[in-house]
Scaffold this motif. Structure first.
Motif, PDB file in Angstrom:
ATOM      1  N   GLN A   7       0.846  -1.184   0.000  1.00 43.69           N
ATOM      2  CA  GLN A   7       0.000   0.000   0.000  1.00 43.69           C
ATOM      3  C   GLN A   7       0.885   1.238   0.000  1.00 43.69           C
ATOM      4  O   GLN A   7       1.922   1.271   0.633  1.00 43.69           O
ATOM      5  N   PHE A  25     -11.549   7.497   6.573  1.00 44.26           N
ATOM      6  CA  PHE A  25     -11.382   6.231   7.308  1.00 44.26           C
ATOM      7  C   PHE A  25     -12.558   5.966   8.245  1.00 44.26           C
ATOM      8  O   PHE A  25     -12.537   5.009   9.005  1.00 44.26           O
ATOM      9  N   GLN A  28     -13.860   2.763  10.273  1.00 48.09           N
ATOM     10  CA  GLN A  28     -12.745   1.812  10.465  1.00 48.09           C
ATOM     11  C   GLN A  28     -11.856   2.358  11.580  1.00 48.09           C
ATOM     12  O   GLN A  28     -11.938   3.544  11.910  1.00 48.09           O
ATOM     13  N   THR A  29     -11.003   1.493  12.140  1.00 52.33           N
ATOM     14  CA  THR A  29     -10.192   1.974  13.269  1.00 52.33           C
ATOM     15  C   THR A  29      -8.912   2.654  12.777  1.00 52.33           C
ATOM     16  O   THR A  29      -8.300   2.234  11.799  1.00 52.33           O
ATOM     17  N   GLU A  52      -0.934  -3.652  13.560  1.00 52.31           N
ATOM     18  CA  GLU A  52      -1.572  -4.912  13.934  1.00 52.31           C
ATOM     19  C   GLU A  52      -2.978  -4.696  14.476  1.00 52.31           C
ATOM     20  O   GLU A  52      -3.903  -5.419  14.182  1.00 52.31           O
ATOM     21  N   LYS A  53      -3.113  -3.631  15.276  1.00 53.11           N
ATOM     22  CA  LYS A  53      -4.388  -3.422  16.004  1.00 53.11           C
ATOM     23  C   LYS A  53      -5.426  -2.684  15.160  1.00 53.11           C
ATOM     24  O   LYS A  53      -6.626  -2.903  15.321  1.00 53.11           O
ATOM     25  N   CYS A  54      -4.958  -1.793  14.277  1.00 52.12           N
ATOM     26  CA  CYS A  54      -5.889  -0.855  13.633  1.00 52.12           C
ATOM     27  C   CYS A  54      -5.995  -1.095  12.127  1.00 52.12           C
ATOM     28  O   CYS A  54      -5.054  -1.581  11.503  1.00 52.12           O
ATOM     29  N   ASP A  55      -7.127  -0.666  11.551  1.00 48.81           N
ATOM     30  CA  ASP A  55      -7.292  -0.768  10.094  1.00 48.81           C
ATOM     31  C   ASP A  55      -6.332   0.179   9.385  1.00 48.81           C
ATOM     32  O   ASP A  55      -5.833  -0.113   8.304  1.00 48.81           O
ATOM     33  N   HIS A  56      -6.121   1.358   9.988  1.00 50.94           N
ATOM     34  CA  HIS A  56      -5.249   2.369   9.370  1.00 50.94           C
ATOM     35  C   HIS A  56      -4.317   2.957  10.416  1.00 50.94           C
ATOM     36  O   HIS A  56      -4.680   3.050  11.598  1.00 50.94           O
ATOM     37  N   THR A  57      -3.144   3.389   9.958  1.00 49.75           N
ATOM     38  CA  THR A  57      -2.157   3.957  10.882  1.00 49.75           C
ATOM     39  C   THR A  57      -1.606   5.272  10.339  1.00 49.75           C
ATOM     40  O   THR A  57      -1.209   5.349   9.177  1.00 49.75           O
ATOM     41  N   ASP A  94      -0.193   3.911   6.385  1.00 48.56           N
ATOM     42  CA  ASP A  94      -1.113   4.616   5.488  1.00 48.56           C
ATOM     43  C   ASP A  94      -0.691   6.064   5.254  1.00 48.56           C
ATOM     44  O   ASP A  94      -0.614   6.521   4.118  1.00 48.56           O
TER      45      ASP A  94
END
Ligand code: AMP
Length: 287
Positions: A7, A25, A28-29, A52-57, A94
């Protein structure tokens, strides 16, 4: 054969752009990793947890002038934006939010966040402006990025306590995640500021982690007097020429109140000036 599609990492510098992306976003998390850049594996461990924890960073890179005192190292704080972007792109982060100073502190900026009590000791004592600067910029980043999760390292233990207190006291809708302190193979706590040390100073800097390791051993042997342990740490660090101890704190990990004896869970935290850098390190003594 399958090809893994990486990505693309987007780099934004304005608040409007950042807000639009966060808005996209929605549902989403979103995790935020605030940094001052010159990224090392310690920073990247926070980023990996967010991925690991979130959909987006979102990783923010901003050297915050308001947390530096007039005689501190703002002007020589290491920076390497292209190196940082390469690392973050390879992790498929992201968004990198990289605002300039004017964007964060425009003309006429007047508001600050002050967290009381836990900012009195340790770093707060010798850096009176520090936590006000940190809390203010973190609150601004939360308001701009609007993450559900934010990731901070236990290397900066008191900073974490300040952020946790601020988010609780101000009913902020962000969950703070603690990430363990990462060390170099020889024990030195990873820090962007290590790059400002000469090879000789870097060797001297090993006395911090060595003194913490030695304290753990002494405690295991039954020494519980903070005074004795503090003196032992002082001896180990002062044996290295060029080190200047700012503080050695043996305290409660939550209230940060000093303890006279090691009883219950205890934080040992240090700050030491070596050459151009002021280094911090800490360890937890479990109950
Ligand atoms: P900085 O860029 O130094 O402001 O650090 C950004 C974030 O990375 C903070 O939450 C720090 O606590 C965290 N961090 C820095 N160094 C380390 C390390 N050695 N281990 C874990 N987290 C770290």
């Amino acid at each position: 054969m399958t090809t893994e599609l990486k990505q693309q990492t987007v780099v934004v510098s304005t608040i409007d752009e950042m807000r639009k992306i966060s808005e996209s976003f929605r549902g989403q998390t979103l995790g935020l990793v605030p940094t001052m850049g010159y990224l090392h594996e310690g920073h990247l461990s926070l980023v990996k947890q967010s991925l690991e924890k979130c959909d987006h960073t979102v990783v923010s890179i901003f050297v915050n002038p308001r947390q530096f005192g007039p005689k501190e190292d703002l002007d020589i704080y290491p920076q390497d934006l292209s190196g940082d972007l390469e690392k973050l792109e390879s992790l498929s982060v992201d968004v990198v939010f990289n605002p300039d100073r004017q964007t964060i502190y425009p003309e006429g900026f007047k508001t600050h966040v002050q967290v009381d009590e836990i900012t009195r000791n340790l770093c707060g004592k010798s850096r009176p402006q520090f936590f006000k600067g940190v809390a203010t910029v973190v609150l601004k980043l939360f308001n701009i990025v609007r993450p559900q999760y934010a990731f901070f390292g236990e290397k900066d233990w008191q900073q974490l306590a300040v952020i946790e207190t601020m988010t609780r006291d101000l009913n902020m809708d962000v969950e703070i995640h603690r990430v363990p302190l990462m060390r170099e193979p020889d024990g030195l706590a990873m820090s962007s500021r290590n790059s400002n040390l000469s090879p000789e100073e870097r060797k001297q800097a090993l006395s911090l982690s060595r003194s913490l390791k030695d304290s753990k051993e002494k405690i295991q042997q039954g020494i519980i007097s903070s005074k004795e342990l503090r003196q032992n740490i002082r001896n180990i660090i002062s044996a290295e020429p060029g080190t200047q101890i700012d503080y050695i704190s043996i305290c409660d990990p939550v209230s940060l109140e000093e303890k006279e004896i090691i009883k219950g869970r205890t934080l040992i935290a240090l700050a030491v000036k070596i050459g151009p850098a002021r280094l911090i390190d800490n360890c937890i003594i479990e109950d």
